[in-house]
Motif scaffolding. Structure first.
Motif, short mmCIF file in Angstrom:
data_model
loop_
_atom_site.label_atom_id
_atom_site.label_comp_id
_atom_site.label_asym_id
_atom_site.label_seq_id
_atom_site.Cartn_x
_atom_site.Cartn_y
_atom_site.Cartn_z
N GLY A 1 36.22 40.81 -37.94
CA GLY A 1 36.07 40.28 -39.29
C GLY A 1 36.27 38.77 -39.37
O GLY A 1 36.22 38.07 -38.36
N PRO A 2 36.50 38.29 -40.59
CA PRO A 2 36.58 36.83 -40.82
C PRO A 2 37.70 36.18 -40.02
O PRO A 2 38.74 36.78 -39.75
CB PRO A 2 36.86 36.74 -42.33
CG PRO A 2 36.36 38.02 -42.90
CD PRO A 2 36.59 39.05 -41.85
N ARG A 3 37.48 34.90 -39.70
CA ARG A 3 38.48 34.11 -39.00
C ARG A 3 38.66 32.77 -39.72
O ARG A 3 37.77 32.30 -40.44
CB ARG A 3 38.05 33.86 -37.55
CG ARG A 3 37.90 35.12 -36.71
CD ARG A 3 37.44 34.79 -35.29
NE ARG A 3 37.29 36.00 -34.50
CZ ARG A 3 38.28 36.57 -33.81
NH1 ARG A 3 39.49 36.01 -33.83
NH2 ARG A 3 38.09 37.67 -33.12
N ASP A 4 39.83 32.17 -39.50
CA ASP A 4 40.06 30.86 -40.11
C ASP A 4 39.57 29.77 -39.15
O ASP A 4 38.98 30.06 -38.11
CB ASP A 4 41.53 30.69 -40.46
CG ASP A 4 42.44 30.76 -39.24
OD1 ASP A 4 41.91 30.72 -38.10
OD2 ASP A 4 43.67 30.86 -39.40
N ALA A 5 39.87 28.52 -39.52
CA ALA A 5 39.37 27.39 -38.72
C ALA A 5 39.95 27.38 -37.31
O ALA A 5 39.33 26.85 -36.39
CB ALA A 5 39.70 26.08 -39.44
N GLN A 6 41.14 27.94 -37.15
CA GLN A 6 41.75 27.98 -35.82
C GLN A 6 41.29 29.18 -35.00
O GLN A 6 41.73 29.37 -33.87
CB GLN A 6 43.28 28.02 -35.94
CG GLN A 6 43.91 26.71 -36.39
CD GLN A 6 43.75 26.50 -37.89
OE1 GLN A 6 43.75 27.46 -38.66
NE2 GLN A 6 43.60 25.25 -38.30
N GLY A 7 40.43 30.02 -35.59
CA GLY A 7 39.93 31.17 -34.87
C GLY A 7 40.80 32.41 -34.99
O GLY A 7 40.58 33.40 -34.28
N ASN A 8 41.80 32.38 -35.89
CA ASN A 8 42.66 33.53 -36.08
C ASN A 8 42.01 34.54 -37.01
O ASN A 8 41.44 34.17 -38.04
CB ASN A 8 44.02 33.11 -36.67
CG ASN A 8 44.77 32.17 -35.75
OD1 ASN A 8 44.92 32.44 -34.56
ND2 ASN A 8 45.23 31.05 -36.29
N ALA A 9 42.11 35.81 -36.66
CA ALA A 9 41.58 36.87 -37.53
C ALA A 9 42.46 36.98 -38.77
O ALA A 9 43.69 37.05 -38.68
CB ALA A 9 41.56 38.19 -36.79
N ILE A 10 41.84 36.96 -39.94
CA ILE A 10 42.60 37.01 -41.20
C ILE A 10 42.29 38.26 -42.01
O ILE A 10 42.82 38.46 -43.10
CB ILE A 10 42.31 35.77 -42.05
CG1 ILE A 10 40.81 35.69 -42.36
CG2 ILE A 10 42.83 34.52 -41.36
CD1 ILE A 10 40.46 34.54 -43.30
N GLY A 11 41.43 39.15 -41.47
CA GLY A 11 41.11 40.37 -42.19
C GLY A 11 40.26 40.10 -43.41
O GLY A 11 39.74 38.99 -43.61
#
Length: 764
Positions: A663-673
């Protein structure tokens, strides 16, 4: 020691012969009036025991017949090995020699059984510390021990009994056991089969000749109980496939001379295969023939099926009962045409008489209050007997979960032919448990679990529970209480107080946590006998902490602050008709719930629906399907709160991908659900090679599809990830264990793959 035993036996036999001769001499006296009775030789037996057994008293006349009766009565007590009667003038002297008492019972060489278990088995037949010793009883005990070993397939077990006399007329009894090796089934044969191959029929059995997993399943250890169950399985297999006259002619169980190998042979007669030529109704069907006909599951032209015949008879009887006919009789009489191999059935119905329920009696509930059981009844006293309501009442009581057995018996009221009493018999089980456990997964590593649950607190039917989980990614403290009958109409009330700390599975961008603290109250309203809708309201505080936060959490804090409050309204519904919660093979589980943040800092809507379907292909293979869809949206122009996001990937969603990374990721590439979620799973469960029909250890193949999406994203089939693989499911002592090896089918270069995944404490 053996010489001592032989001398002990000889003394006992000599004493018996001597007592008989002396008794004969004692009889040869002239009748006289007894002035006094003396007893000699007592050590532990009370004199009153002797006097109570004598057929005469002081002042009464003594004669030979009374003397012989006295000796028989005293020997019958089993306390004496010698009894004599002597006459001194008009005084009768009773001289006894007591049997030795058992000082201790011990076992040597027992490994298969715990000594206390064996002592209890011998105590049940009368051999125990402090009881009189009897050689016949010792022989019975020896045979009982051998029987216990035979039940464990230890046919070569040898038992030697040693009796050691000690001071004060006591003996020590020692059973020396050479257990030997467990006898194994070397051959199972079915003789007389023509329609089905022998391998097909043997495949129906739980017993087999062994495999590399026999140490776990013990399927190659002979058991009469298991064999009888396999015979019934074989009989059912034929009777449901048209073989009306099938029978098992004989069962032969042979054991080798060394008592290590067992051969089982079943001789059967299949008979001819019959088809149903017709079904007709005769008798009194309450002028509702068409309604009764709709209950017939026997179809002309189909092969004879004993299960369908039994289902039809049961359905007729139950339908009669729904009109108050508690004593209805239904007979399915076959009319066999052996020339054409056809069979017609005549369903003979007799409703007998209608009845009222006079009284409902409840027994066995030593701890649970009567009102807790009675409020589940839908059949009332002084009302017409209604079979449907009685069955529903029984099922509702059983679903309470407080009893291991729930049985209802209908009893006629003597002298009143139109009344019956219902006797509900229950067997209570412990409803409280203290859970101490540990879980281990490839994601969370080691976690500890503590739980206290009391489902029937103080016999009131109320629930009280405490749960603590120390997992690395998911920690929680939950205190719950449920009053299932908050109102007399069956509306339940639930209070929850909780503190949950969740760390995203992927924390490479920083060490941060989402802490949810709050409480809620929820009411369950029964809309039908099987459907309950839940309404509730809660108060939550969200605390986001961490030294380095992903951008999405910094954005949330700028809008709502590091600490924010919300007041969610919840609504939910569930239905579960699976045959087992741990190892289901048929049935459906459904649940739906929704959250609405109506007040506080964050305003949102969230909904989720899940359905699981289990389809049995046969005794060994099951298809399991799972589907889940989630949706969420922020209200009043606010974004959907990130702490309410769903995650996907790993066991429980799409296997083969790292947990929670899809699913979606933030700018750092972390999955945020994300608030939107789709998960589809399909499995076929099969016996583990070598485990036979054991359902606690199974092999499964699976196909998974799913993903999560952002609030402003559309559900896209093209963005779904999928995988295929195989796995092992095991109901271990720590809980359900699942290990899966998956190969992703549709993936993106940025996806994080994890082909091997396992976890204790999860299902599906």
């Amino acid at each position: 020691m053996q010489k001592q035993i032989k001398r002990f036996k000889l003394r006992s036999i000599s004493a018996m012969v001597a007592s008989f001769l002396i008794a004969q001499a004692a009889w040869a006296v002239d009748p006289f009036t007894v002035r006094d009775i003396r007893v000699e030789g007592l050590q532990r037996v009370e004199p009153g025991t002797i006097f109570a057994s004598l057929p005469f008293r002081v002042g009464e006349t003594y004669n030979d017949d009374k003397g012989s009766s006295a000796i028989r009565a005293l020997f019958g007590l089993g306390l004496f090995k010698d009894v004599r009667l002597e006459v001194s003038g008009d005084v009768l002297v009773v001289i006894v020699e007591e049997r030795p008492t058992v000082a201790d019972v011990d076992f040597v060489g027992t490994k298969e059984f715990d000594k206390e278990v064996l002592k209890k088995a011998l105590r049940d037949i009368g051999l125990a510390d402090g009881r009189p010793f009897d050689k016949a009883l010792a022989d019975r005990a020896e045979q009982e021990l051998k029987r216990q070993y035979v039940n464990r397939s230890l046919y070569g077990a040898e038992v030697l009994t040693t009796v050691t006399p000690i001071e004060r007329n006591r003996v020590n009894v020692t059973f020396s056991v050479i257990e030997g090796d467990i006898a194994k089934i070397k051959e199972i044969r079915v003789v007389g089969n023509k329609a089905f191959s022998e391998s097909t029929l043997r495949g129906l059995f739980d017993l087999n000749t062994g495999s590399w997993l026999s140490w776990y399943t013990k399927s190659n250890q002979y058991s009469r109980v298991k064999l009888n169950a396999d015979i019934e399985t074989l009989r059912s297999y034929y009777l449901t496939r048209g073989y009306l006259e099938f029978k098992v002619d004989s069962t032969q169980v042979a054991i080798s001379p060394n008592k290590q190998d067992i051969s089982v042979t079943l001789n059967i007669t299949e008979g001819e295969r019959f088809t149903v030529s017709g079904v007709k109704l005769e008798g009194n069907f309450l002028e509702r023939e068409e309604e009764f006909k709709s209950l017939v599951t026997i179809k002309p032209g189909d092969a004879y099926n004993a299960d369908l015949v039994a289902q039809t008879v049961k359905a007729f009887t139950e339908y009669y009962g729904s009109f108050g006919f508690a004593f209805a009789k239904v007979d399915a009489k076959p009319e066999i045409d052996r020339v054409n191999n056809r069979v017609a059935f005549v369903l003979q119905g007799d409703p007998s008489r209608r009845a009222y329920v006079r009284r409902i009696n409840i027994g066995g509930n030593n701890r649970t209050r009567d009102e807790v059981v009675r409020r589940e009844f839908r059949q009332f006293e002084a009302s017409w007997y209604d079979g449907d309501k009685i069955r529903l009442s029984r099922d509702r009581v059983d679903r309470l979960g407080y009893f291991t057995e729930v049985n209802i018996d209908t009893q006629e009221v003597p002298g009143t032919p139109d009344q019956v009493d219902l006797n509900l018999a229950v067997v209570e089980k412990p409803t409280g448990n203290l859970q101490l456990g540990a879980g281990f997964s490839s994601a969370e590593k080691l976690s500890f679990i503590f739980g206290f649950k009391q489902e029937n607190a103080f016999g009131t039917g109320n629930y009280l529970g405490l749960e603590v989980n120390t997992g690395k990614f998911n920690r929680q403290f939950v205190l719950s209480t449920v009053d299932p009958y908050f109102t007399n109409d069956g509306i339940s009330r639930t209070f929850d107080i909780y503190s949950r700390t969740s760390r995203p599975y992927d924390s490479q961008g920083g060490d941060y946590a989402l802490k949810t603290t709050g409480g809620s109250v929820r009411f369950g309203v029964p809309f039908s006998e099987v459907d309950t809708v839940y309404f509730g309201v809660g108060l939550e505080q969200i605390d986001i902490s961490g030294a380095v936060l992903p951008q999405v959490y910094r954005d949330y804090i700028r809008t709502f602050g590091a600490k924010s409050n919300t007041v969610p309204l919840t609504v939910g519904w569930s239905r579960d008709d699976r045959d087992s919660a741990l190892v289901p093979s048929k049935g459906t589980f459904q649940r739906a719930y929704g959250d609405w943040g109506i007040a506080g800092d964050a305003r949102f809507l969230r909904a989720n629906y899940q359905v699981q379907k289990y389809i049995p292909l046969n005794k060994q293979f099951t298809i399991a399907l799972n589907g889940e869809v989630g949706w969420g949206k922020g209200l009043n122009g606010q974004p959907f709160p990130v702490f309410k996001n769903s995650y996907s990937g790993g066991l429980g969603s799409v296997r083969g991908f790292e947990p929670g990374t899809l699913g979606p990721r933030d700018a750092q590439g972390n999955a945020i659900g994300g608030p939107k979620k789709i998960t589809l799973n399909a499995e076929i469960l099969a016996p583990f090679p070598g485990a036979g029909n054991d359902r606690t250890l199974r092999l499964f193949g699976f196909v998974d599809t799913g993903n999560v999406f952002g609030e402003n994203d559309k559900y896209s089939l093209g963005d779904l990830r999928s995988s295929v693989g195989i796995g092992i499911s095991w109901i271990s002592p720590l809980g359900p264990l699942r290990l899966a090896i998956a190969n992703p089918l549709s993936k993106k270069p940025t996806d994080r793959i994890q082909r091997l995944q396992f976890q204790i404490g999860t299902s599906f």
